[in-house]
Design an enzyme around this catalytic site. Sequence first.
Site, PDB file in Angstrom:
ATOM      1  CE  LYS B  78      -3.964   1.988   2.553  1.00  0.00           C
ATOM      2  NZ  LYS B  78      -4.803   1.908   3.762  1.00  0.00           N
ATOM      3  CB  SER B 158      -8.236   3.683   2.644  1.00  0.00           C
ATOM      4  OG  SER B 158      -7.386   3.027   3.573  1.00  0.00           O
ATOM      5  CB  SER B 182      -8.656   1.004   5.576  1.00  0.00           C
ATOM      6  OG  SER B 182      -9.295   2.253   5.548  1.00  0.00           O
TER       7      SER B 182
END
Lengths: 105, 490
Positions: B78, B158, B182
């Site tokens: 990420k 997210s 997330s």
Amino acid sequence: MSLDKDTVARIARLARLKVPEEELSTLAGELSGILAWIEQLNEVDTKDVAPLASVSDVTLPMRADKVTDGGIAGNVLANAPGGAVYVDPTDKNAGGFFTVPKVVE
Amino acid sequence: MTALTDLTLAELAAAMARKDASAVEVVDAHLKKLDEHRALNAFITETPDKAREMAKASDARRAKGEAGLLEGVPLAIKDLFCTDGVQTTAASHILEGFVPPYESTVTANLWKAGAVMVGKTNLDEFAMGSSNMTSYFGGVENPWKRKGDNRKLVPGGSSGGSAAAVAAYMVPGSTGTDTGGSIRQPASFCGIVGLKPTYGRCSRWGVVAFASSLDQPGPFARTVEDTALLLQAMAGHDPKDSTSAPLAVPDFAAAARNPAVKGLKVGIPKEYRVDGTSAEIVALWDKGVEMLKAAGAEPIEVSLPHTKYALPAYYIVAPAECSSNLARYDGVRYGLRVPGKDLVELYENTRGAGFGKEVRRRIMIGTYVLSAGYYDAYYKKAQQVRALIARDFRQAFEKCDVLLTPTAPTAAFAAGEKMDDPVTMYLNDMFTIPASMAGLPGISVPVGLDKDGLPLGLQLIGRSFDEETVLRAAAALESAAGFKGRPAGY
């Protein structure tokens, strides 16, 4: 709690965010909506409840008060968006400065 | 022979250990998938050269007999984890072009275990969002589509890019971060497994901060065992994160390989039966209860009375912490600078231009609730409610060992849906936020498909630092559900 345009402008100023004048009333509506929704917390009786400061049940360790890092001024300054000024350009790790607009006349 | 990209992470590691494939061959097969599916926009930065270099080094280590737990395994990271020498953006314009001169502890741990990085994945800006639509670099497309409907769906957020990359078989595993859901919500939307560890299990050092009392790194993979293997490598005490727990890392993979739940007490929180949850998800939840019961577990109804207040309390705590954390983006030390006539104008111009809409909204909410005269009414109140939420869970765990709930109230939605009103979007995290507020571990396991053919996940929540029970129950659920769904064309 309903926020007006002036309050939103003041919050933006506090947060150091430039918000265009034409966006202020939309933002006032959105923020008021969020705050009105948050108001439901007032239904909860929190008398004598200690605020939760940490979710951790574990006692976190102290570390020795020793310098464990350093001598990397070159790395610290590497991403400076306004460029950096080095004390000794041949040795960036010797130290240096971030640059900002003139603050003192 | 099965394609290398179809293997699970554990199978891939075993294949390389048997010398059926080299790390270089494995990484090349996966980089080809990145090429094929670039249209998903799952990556902000691809790092093929670095990946091949790391794979070569991995093969050299293996030849010397020094193979680590994840030796040669390609992973997507990420773009919230700082990676030495590789752009790290947090999906924000304000950090575009930022190249960290250091490596986050979690990614350093993964490389130490032999893993190979293929790139940095897309996310909601500063991890603030549940759809991946707030990224400065454009939204991510979910590889799944509704049957007979070609509209693009969101991967959740997210950590949407990390979830989409695993669901599209571009990588066998990836990293995410979970502040209010997330990791778990995108895992559910993409039909994969996602685990949020206990707060303090994985170091936050070098992870771009959003809400420091909630943020926690964790893994995505296609199986529970793979997720456990990743957590094994990521976790551990780090003196550089003062909130990282000084605890030994248990054998998570062993827990995931032992789906024995006989006598395990599974709590079913009655407050999670709320209006607005799709009937299919409620039915799936009931099915999940039956599956665990058939495997020998004992379901019991429990009560978490403050559940409905977790979400509004979160939307005070998280923005408050975000407004403090994001004060550092000032156009002076790193990231974007937009000049102004004086220092204050430089700050305002930089932050006004650098942050997207949702981030600005949260900074302003946070600034307001922390401002003089409002602190007690908002922040203190929220932290008190948070204490009650944590107490609810403690009391429930006196009666049960693990909780079973839905992960999200709906399946993946289309890009553009739910975008009109911020509060509607926030409601997506109603089932994941309570555990976040209490710092507890949670996992989302894909259990079935809805009538449109979209994956749905169920969430298991455990006691603090008891990821092992969570993984054991998750493995039992996974084996009973036998989820074999795969997005068409991937």
